[in-house]
Design a protein around this motif. Sequence first.
Motif, short mmCIF file in Angstrom:
data_model
loop_
_atom_site.label_atom_id
_atom_site.label_comp_id
_atom_site.label_asym_id
_atom_site.label_seq_id
_atom_site.Cartn_x
_atom_site.Cartn_y
_atom_site.Cartn_z
N ALA A 142 0.81 -1.22 0.00
CA ALA A 142 0.00 0.00 0.00
C ALA A 142 0.85 1.27 0.00
O ALA A 142 0.40 2.33 -0.45
CB ALA A 142 -0.94 -0.01 1.20
N GLU A 143 2.08 1.17 0.50
CA GLU A 143 2.97 2.34 0.53
C GLU A 143 3.77 2.49 -0.76
O GLU A 143 4.57 3.41 -0.89
CB GLU A 143 3.94 2.23 1.71
N GLY A 144 3.55 1.57 -1.71
CA GLY A 144 4.27 1.63 -2.97
C GLY A 144 5.63 0.98 -2.93
O GLY A 144 6.42 1.10 -3.87
N THR A 145 5.93 0.25 -1.85
CA THR A 145 7.22 -0.44 -1.70
C THR A 145 7.12 -1.85 -2.27
O THR A 145 6.12 -2.54 -2.07
CB THR A 145 7.62 -0.51 -0.22
#
Length: 294
Positions: free
Chosen positions: A241-244
Amino acid sequence: MSETLQELLEKSNRTLILDGPLGTELTRRGFDVDRPGWSARALVENPELVLQIHLDYVAAGANLLTANTFRTHAVNLKEWSPAQNARELTSIAVELAQQAAGNACLVCGSVSPLGDSYRPQTSLSEDWLIEQHEKMLDELTSVGVDILLVETQTTFRELKVILRLIEKYSIPTMLSVVSFDGLHLLDGTPLPDIAELVTRSKIVALGCNCVPVEIVNTVLNSLKDNQLPKIVYANSGYQNAEGTWVQSLGANLDEHTELAKSWIQHGVRILGGCCGTEVPLIAKFAEKFGEDSV
């Protein structure tokens, strides 16, 4: 390759090996794709590297090569340089893949979604979608790809436009969609709706890509009512969800290969790799599932 995709698929004991990601390999080999133009820049700045990656996939045992046309849509080039011609870049990409393929592989032309694959745009006008995709399909067919690979599709609306457009082309077309839960497209469309829609189209293989290996069997179960040969090329992980980027079982060659064995049992006939995977995975697939292993 003298045989067509249809002829290869008619060999019921044959698993076709698709290549792996070009963007991942470009990055691994030092080319910066984190710029406007993304992987398409390599067609101008380092075409020799693109050719070498294709050659490495051929050497690994791939039967199908994907031309580097994922980001040669005109709309996806506009932030890079208005001087770059989409048709010219598409032609360069296909020529490089054809040069590497020789008589060993068929060449697929990648037909990608317009915009960010993981953040689908659902408000684009239908006329605009038709205009953009028709240009790309015309360009790919005019330069002689063997297969259209409609890939990484995330919205029902855009997918329906593409399926209508491919009706006028005689080139075999494969469709691959993206799901985060194995049950729906990213726009929320249930995957069984896709399976039903595709039964009335010219698609010759249906499946998924750009998904973590852990949900592939769920996707295949969601598409089970469609009797077409299945195609899968999964990631080495997933984006949280954090783009990691988070590595999953797909990053392990043995685990990925063992899971692929179960996908083949569920009707997968075309098998490759997507984001984060590398050439050794394709070599492993060719060794375990390719023609010589049958």
